[in-house]
Scaffold this active site. Structure first.
Site, mmCIF file in Angstrom:
data_model
loop_
_atom_site.group_PDB
_atom_site.id
_atom_site.type_symbol
_atom_site.label_atom_id
_atom_site.label_comp_id
_atom_site.label_asym_id
_atom_site.label_seq_id
_atom_site.Cartn_x
_atom_site.Cartn_y
_atom_site.Cartn_z
ATOM 1 N N HIS A 159 -3.463 -4.988 1.199
ATOM 2 C CA HIS A 159 -3.282 -5.655 2.606
ATOM 3 C C HIS A 159 -3.936 -7.189 2.822
ATOM 4 C CE1 HIS A 159 -2.248 -1.510 3.841
ATOM 5 N NE2 HIS A 159 -3.331 -1.181 3.348
ATOM 6 N N CYS A 184 0.717 -1.251 0.065
ATOM 7 C CA CYS A 184 0.103 -0.055 0.061
ATOM 8 C C CYS A 184 0.859 1.060 0.062
ATOM 9 C CB CYS A 184 -0.873 -0.079 1.291
ATOM 10 S SG CYS A 184 -2.349 1.165 0.920
#
Length: 505
Positions: A425, A336
């Site tokens: 994630h 991310c």
């Protein structure tokens, strides 16, 4: 039955989250339908529910303890810090504003209505709702518009259990002072105490517990022993990096060392939990370049402030150390915000408003921040395995593989040689993919490391939640907890001075 209880704490990191999870697991074992609830959470560790709402990871973990699906009502207000005095406000899973500490306060009256509505909704659908407070319930400078602790408890008539962390010392003063500083309306709801993280023979504690009961008129409903390895889905980075995390000896001949830069605005650090659960994988956190020197894998984790944390990475020399690793063909994984840092350029007119800044240039990607946040639960394939993850980001990554013979797509991101980047994630929680990735890392570093063939991260988490339930069942006065949940706050609790003379400003 429509009972409820608020678990408060003398401080942050006293153990409210794990105690709440433990009570949830204990209750569900009794055949009770139970839901967790945290009115207002301040955390950069968040998750995406099945219907696309963003809530705190701790409430997702507590929902797992209760064996129910997480939902937005379990964490109606989430504050995500992005700077020294700014946070994004997420209400019922959707971002609604960027605020400072002062500009947020006028919003709280309306948010209290939302919070009470969510709590009432859960109480109508579940037998019991176990609520978790935030920080301390005796922040006297914030009490007037509190929506997470005693403001919630008084509005909903909730009995309150105060948890104290004895490991940090001063637990008796903290428990007594927590009640003594409350106004009478708050004191009457505090029904008892729970001592957490005790090491030693509990008989040595008994004189202090008896004296605390004499001074406050309230019992201690349990002493929970110290039990390591239970920091599931922590709310923030308090305590992260104190000790290396490893599940034990390797399955193969060698260990793999994973170093993670401890970014100032680190988010979703729970991405590393699955690595730390793998036998022979040592996860540690770094603030200096030399702490990456012997790492087999460097993971750039998520960040709530990508551009600011990238600047920190450069100022510490860690960015140069990461670049040297990549040049030497050693593995780097960006997740991310960490993935965004690996790009050629980052254009951010939303979060930092810094315009276009250079990234580390280790992947053939460019990032542009969008006003709307992406919240998703994608499914894909990588390294020959099915992968499920979740996305929470404003930065949109464009992958440019044209003319990059050594680059390839990787979980909606890219891989270039030994450098991997993904916006997802939770990818490492997929057992097959995690083993394949660690095998790839071992090959790139020349380590004789073999991932354990039977590590089941979901089972590891479930076992940890069972241990939390065992703690409550074995070391708490569960009969007293039942009475509080069923009957509410006891009548006639004594008031302590000077609390009797204190009223919120």
């Amino acid at each position: 039955m429509s009972g409820a209880l608020l678990v408060a704490g003398t401080t942050s990191d006293a153990g409210k989250s794990v105690v709440t999870a433990g009570i949830c697991r204990w209750l569900v074992r009794q055949g009770v339908s139970v839901a967790p609830f945290k009115a207002q959470n301040m955390s950069n560790n968040s998750m995406v529910t099945a219907d696309g709402a963003e809530i705190g990871r701790a409430q997702g973990m507590q929902a797992a303890a209760a064996r129910v699906q997480p939902e937005a009502a379990m964490n109606p207000v989430l504050l995500k810090p992005g700077g020294e005095d700014s946070s994004q406000v997420v209400v019922l899973g959707r971002p609604v504003a960027e605020v400072t500490a002062l500009s947020y306060r006028p919003m709280k009256a309306a948010l209290l209505e939302q919070v009470l509505g969510s709590l009432a909704d859960l109480r109508a659908r579940f037998d019991v709702v176990v609520c978790e407070g935030a920080g301390s319930p005796t922040e006297i400078n914030l009490r007037a518009d509190d929506i997470a602790n005693m403001g919630l408890a008084t509005a909903a008539e909730l009995p309150v259990l105060v948890v104290g962390d004895i490991d940090r010392g001063g637990v008796f003063a903290a428990l007594h002072g927590t009640v003594a500083l409350m106004p009478p309306a708050d004191q009457r709801l505090v029904a008892g105490f729970l001592v957490n993280k005790f090491r030693g023979d509990v008989r040595l504690l008994r004189p202090g517990l008896d004296r605390l009961s004499e001074l406050t008129g309230r019992p201690t409903l349990g002493v929970l022993p110290w039990l390591g390895g239970l920091d599931l889905d922590v709310e923030d980075s308090v305590g992260i990096g104190r000790t290396p995390a490893s599940a034990g000896p390797p399955h193969g001949e060698e260990v793999l060392r994973v170093s993670v830069p401890l970014l100032p605005r680190l988010s979703n650090v729970t991405d590393l939990d699955a690595l730390a659960a793998e036998p022979g994988v040592l996860v540690r956190y770094a603030t200096r370049p030399e702490e990456l020197a012997d790492a087999d894998l460097v993971v750039l984790p998520g960040s709530r402030a990508t551009v600011a944390d990238l600047a920190w990475l450069r100022s510490t020399g860690l960015a140069d150390a990461v670049a040297r690793r990549a040049a030497d063909g050693l593995p780097v994984l960006g997740i991310c915000g960490g993935h965004q840092m690996l790009a050629r350029t980052i254009t951010d007119d939303v979060e930092s408003r810094a315009g276009t800044v250079p990234g580390l240039g280790l992947l053939p990607t460019d990032v542009r921040f969008a006003p709307e946040k992406t919240l998703a639960r994608p499914v894909g394939t990588a390294l020959g395995h099915r992968v499920r993850g979740y996305e929470i980001h404003h930065g949109v990554v464009t992958v440019d593989l044209a003319g990059e013979a050594a680059a390839e797509a990787f979980l909606d991101g890219a891989r270039a040689g030994s450098v991997f980047g993904t916006t997802w994630h939770g990818a490492l929680e997929n057992d097959g993919f995690r083993r394949a990735f660690l095998t790839e890392v071992a090959g790139l570093t020349g380590r004789r490391f073999v991932p354990a063939p039977d590590t089941d991260f979901a089972a590891v988490r479930e076992a940890r939640l069972d241990r939390l339930g065992d703690l409550v069942a074995e070391h708490a006065d569960t009969d007293a907890l039942w009475r509080l949940i069923e009957a509410g706050p006891p009548e006639g609790l004594p008031l302590l001075p000077p609390g009797a003379g204190f009223s919120p400003p």
